[in-house]
Design a protein around this motif. Sequence first.
Motif, PDB file in Angstrom:
ATOM      1  N   THR A  57       3.703 -36.236 -26.175  1.00 27.24           N
ATOM      2  CA  THR A  57       4.797 -35.294 -27.088  1.00 27.24           C
ATOM      3  C   THR A  57       5.281 -35.979 -28.172  1.00 27.24           C
ATOM      4  O   THR A  57       5.978 -36.858 -28.135  1.00 27.24           O
ATOM      5  N   GLU A  58       5.146 -35.121 -29.173  1.00 28.80           N
ATOM      6  CA  GLU A  58       5.523 -35.602 -30.483  1.00 28.80           C
ATOM      7  C   GLU A  58       6.383 -34.439 -31.293  1.00 28.80           C
ATOM      8  O   GLU A  58       5.632 -33.623 -31.499  1.00 28.80           O
ATOM      9  N   ASN A  59       7.609 -35.013 -31.555  1.00 36.51           N
ATOM     10  CA  ASN A  59       8.247 -33.890 -32.363  1.00 36.51           C
ATOM     11  C   ASN A  59       8.206 -32.513 -31.568  1.00 36.51           C
ATOM     12  O   ASN A  59       8.330 -31.432 -32.168  1.00 36.51           O
ATOM     13  N   GLY A  60       8.475 -32.710 -30.349  1.00 39.86           N
ATOM     14  CA  GLY A  60       8.374 -31.414 -29.578  1.00 39.86           C
ATOM     15  C   GLY A  60       7.244 -30.705 -29.294  1.00 39.86           C
ATOM     16  O   GLY A  60       7.057 -29.549 -28.841  1.00 39.86           O
ATOM     17  N   GLU A  61       6.054 -31.081 -29.915  1.00 41.43           N
ATOM     18  CA  GLU A  61       4.844 -30.908 -29.875  1.00 41.43           C
ATOM     19  C   GLU A  61       3.885 -31.497 -29.118  1.00 41.43           C
ATOM     20  O   GLU A  61       3.613 -32.743 -29.242  1.00 41.43           O
ATOM     21  N   GLN A  62       3.251 -30.861 -28.151  1.00 40.12           N
ATOM     22  CA  GLN A  62       2.271 -31.563 -27.274  1.00 40.12           C
ATOM     23  C   GLN A  62       0.633 -31.811 -27.785  1.00 40.12           C
ATOM     24  O   GLN A  62       0.252 -30.883 -28.404  1.00 40.12           O
ATOM     25  N   ARG A  63       0.198 -32.769 -27.619  1.00 42.95           N
ATOM     26  CA  ARG A  63      -1.090 -33.362 -28.061  1.00 42.95           C
ATOM     27  C   ARG A  63      -1.732 -34.223 -26.936  1.00 42.95           C
ATOM     28  O   ARG A  63      -0.783 -34.510 -25.854  1.00 42.95           O
ATOM     29  N   PHE A  64      -2.675 -34.865 -27.367  1.00 43.75           N
ATOM     30  CA  PHE A  64      -3.272 -35.676 -26.353  1.00 43.75           C
ATOM     31  C   PHE A  64      -3.765 -37.255 -27.059  1.00 43.75           C
ATOM     32  O   PHE A  64      -3.936 -37.194 -28.124  1.00 43.75           O
ATOM     33  N   VAL A  65      -3.918 -37.982 -26.331  1.00 46.26           N
ATOM     34  CA  VAL A  65      -4.274 -39.433 -26.541  1.00 46.26           C
ATOM     35  C   VAL A  65      -5.553 -39.364 -27.287  1.00 46.26           C
ATOM     36  O   VAL A  65      -5.723 -39.881 -28.451  1.00 46.26           O
ATOM     37  N   ARG A  66      -6.484 -38.505 -26.818  1.00 45.36           N
ATOM     38  CA  ARG A  66      -7.789 -38.375 -27.541  1.00 45.36           C
ATOM     39  C   ARG A  66      -7.734 -36.845 -28.062  1.00 45.36           C
ATOM     40  O   ARG A  66      -7.763 -35.823 -27.399  1.00 45.36           O
ATOM     41  N   GLU A  67      -7.934 -36.594 -29.338  1.00 47.55           N
ATOM     42  CA  GLU A  67      -7.638 -35.662 -30.074  1.00 47.55           C
ATOM     43  C   GLU A  67      -8.649 -34.601 -29.563  1.00 47.55           C
ATOM     44  O   GLU A  67     -10.021 -34.839 -29.477  1.00 47.55           O
ATOM     45  N   HIS A  68      -8.403 -33.276 -29.241  1.00 44.80           N
ATOM     46  CA  HIS A  68      -9.306 -32.337 -28.899  1.00 44.80           C
ATOM     47  C   HIS A  68      -9.786 -31.568 -29.822  1.00 44.80           C
ATOM     48  O   HIS A  68      -9.968 -30.428 -30.243  1.00 44.80           O
ATOM     49  N   SER A  69     -10.845 -32.414 -30.938  1.00 50.77           N
ATOM     50  CA  SER A  69     -11.508 -32.082 -31.803  1.00 50.77           C
ATOM     51  C   SER A  69     -12.949 -31.611 -31.166  1.00 50.77           C
ATOM     52  O   SER A  69     -13.465 -31.914 -30.174  1.00 50.77           O
ATOM     53  N   ARG A  86     -15.695 -32.569 -32.312  1.00 47.96           N
ATOM     54  CA  ARG A  86     -16.651 -33.816 -31.932  1.00 47.96           C
ATOM     55  C   ARG A  86     -16.646 -34.483 -30.704  1.00 47.96           C
ATOM     56  O   ARG A  86     -17.243 -34.798 -29.912  1.00 47.96           O
ATOM     57  N   HIS A  87     -14.984 -34.666 -30.225  1.00 54.14           N
ATOM     58  CA  HIS A  87     -14.870 -35.225 -28.981  1.00 54.14           C
ATOM     59  C   HIS A  87     -15.283 -34.176 -27.907  1.00 54.14           C
ATOM     60  O   HIS A  87     -15.884 -34.519 -26.799  1.00 54.14           O
ATOM     61  N   ALA A  88     -14.904 -32.850 -28.217  1.00 56.83           N
ATOM     62  CA  ALA A  88     -15.192 -31.936 -27.162  1.00 56.83           C
ATOM     63  C   ALA A  88     -17.003 -31.862 -26.882  1.00 56.83           C
ATOM     64  O   ALA A  88     -17.408 -31.721 -25.832  1.00 56.83           O
ATOM     65  N   ARG A  89     -17.758 -32.124 -27.916  1.00 51.51           N
ATOM     66  CA  ARG A  89     -19.202 -32.094 -27.712  1.00 51.51           C
ATOM     67  C   ARG A  89     -19.509 -33.157 -27.156  1.00 51.51           C
ATOM     68  O   ARG A  89     -20.575 -33.323 -26.155  1.00 51.51           O
ATOM     69  N   LEU A  90     -18.989 -34.378 -27.158  1.00 48.30           N
ATOM     70  CA  LEU A  90     -19.152 -35.653 -26.624  1.00 48.30           C
ATOM     71  C   LEU A  90     -19.086 -35.419 -24.963  1.00 48.30           C
ATOM     72  O   LEU A  90     -19.881 -36.018 -23.951  1.00 48.30           O
ATOM     73  N   GLN A  91     -17.877 -34.685 -24.716  1.00 52.08           N
ATOM     74  CA  GLN A  91     -17.769 -34.467 -23.248  1.00 52.08           C
ATOM     75  C   GLN A  91     -18.070 -33.205 -22.571  1.00 52.08           C
ATOM     76  O   GLN A  91     -17.763 -32.818 -21.217  1.00 52.08           O
ATOM     77  N   ARG A  92     -18.911 -32.493 -23.427  1.00 51.20           N
ATOM     78  CA  ARG A  92     -19.442 -30.934 -23.073  1.00 51.20           C
ATOM     79  C   ARG A  92     -19.639 -30.970 -21.669  1.00 51.20           C
ATOM     80  O   ARG A  92     -19.415 -30.118 -20.833  1.00 51.20           O
ATOM     81  N   GLU A  93     -20.778 -31.805 -21.289  1.00 47.67           N
ATOM     82  CA  GLU A  93     -21.711 -31.731 -20.180  1.00 47.67           C
ATOM     83  C   GLU A  93     -20.778 -31.810 -18.942  1.00 47.67           C
ATOM     84  O   GLU A  93     -20.719 -31.046 -17.896  1.00 47.67           O
ATOM     85  N   THR A  94     -19.716 -32.793 -18.878  1.00 50.08           N
ATOM     86  CA  THR A  94     -18.953 -33.273 -17.952  1.00 50.08           C
ATOM     87  C   THR A  94     -18.023 -32.032 -17.648  1.00 50.08           C
ATOM     88  O   THR A  94     -17.741 -31.721 -16.536  1.00 50.08           O
ATOM     89  N   LEU A  95     -17.412 -31.330 -18.890  1.00 53.85           N
ATOM     90  CA  LEU A  95     -16.471 -30.368 -18.548  1.00 53.85           C
ATOM     91  C   LEU A  95     -16.962 -29.041 -17.909  1.00 53.85           C
ATOM     92  O   LEU A  95     -16.500 -28.496 -17.236  1.00 53.85           O
ATOM     93  N   GLU A  96     -18.087 -28.822 -18.679  1.00 54.61           N
ATOM     94  CA  GLU A  96     -19.005 -27.665 -18.177  1.00 54.61           C
ATOM     95  C   GLU A  96     -19.214 -27.915 -16.430  1.00 54.61           C
ATOM     96  O   GLU A  96     -18.650 -26.773 -15.761  1.00 54.61           O
ATOM     97  N   GLN A  97     -19.834 -28.802 -16.216  1.00 50.60           N
ATOM     98  CA  GLN A  97     -19.965 -29.332 -14.756  1.00 50.60           C
ATOM     99  C   GLN A  97     -18.920 -29.258 -14.012  1.00 50.60           C
ATOM    100  O   GLN A  97     -19.024 -28.944 -12.505  1.00 50.60           O
ATOM    101  N   PHE A  98     -17.536 -29.424 -14.256  1.00 56.53           N
ATOM    102  CA  PHE A  98     -16.429 -29.392 -13.576  1.00 56.53           C
ATOM    103  C   PHE A  98     -15.643 -28.054 -13.718  1.00 56.53           C
ATOM    104  O   PHE A  98     -14.620 -27.873 -13.085  1.00 56.53           O
TER     105      PHE A  98
END
Length: 324
Positions: free
Chosen positions: A93-105, A107-119
Amino acid sequence: MWLDPVRSYDLIGDVHGCAQTLEHLLSILGYSKRAGVWQHPTRQALFLGDLIDRGPYIRETLHIVHSMVEAGHAHCIMGNHEYYALAWNTPLTENGEQRFVREHSARHARLQRETLEQFAEHPYDWQDFNQWFLNLPLFIDAQRFRAVHACWDERLINTLRSRFPDGRVDTDFVRQSAISGSLADQTFNRLLRGVNLPLPYGMSQISQDGYQRSSFRTKFWHEDSAALTYGDVVFQPDALPEHIAQKPLPSQYLRHINNYDAQQPLLFVGHYWRQGQPSLIRPNLACLDYSAVNGGKLVAYRLGQEEQLLPSNFVWVDAQEKGS
């Protein structure tokens, strides 16, 4: 983490969701499934991280390994992909805005796509596994042998030990890794991703996994730092263009390369996508990642009481399934 010094271990490289291949390897190694858990009468398995992402049976892989660890038949350390999952799911949480340690970009979503889909239909299962990832040590030092996913950095490991003696970090440490250059950022990057150096001239390459990269994976154990070229230190399947490979390595890069010499304890790493027949790097250093998820091999090293690694102790199976 304390390990029984007289026990024998089977160290296993990056599985990346290749559950069928893993079961085949465990069977060859003499493990059998009893009461739903793969086990060996006298040995334990030790997984070098990167259980998730890319492969077709990620959830099944996690259940196999988690069950073995919980029942005392295996150990597992954190890989960079388990860290990516933690960082993806750890809020800031920064300046009242929530984000994540690893940006939800994208490119990052593509790398984790199979995991996120399977769960996707197993959200509570995924929460449980993320909590388990946080309990995985970043390294194991069993005195006569060591295990880390990508790079043994004595300075960082000793610093980490002063705060987390068994190598298991906490959520605050994961959050701190969002700060570039922090101890947490350096630790996760170095131990789990190794030494990555920038390509010269601002150039980039399309790697085997289809990502455009402006850096390359290097050896971290080079002993002779005199007159090194880019080609002398590269350690990845993607070769550098010849005119780059022959170029002298800038002197400021040499300080990134450790001196893990032949007098150090036996060391096992994964991460580097090796190819061909499994072989030793040195008599005290072995990489066990042979690109199973890309149709390569899932590799184990059968460790007994030897003081130097033996080429004959590699055991492997060809991948039975490939990642999409």
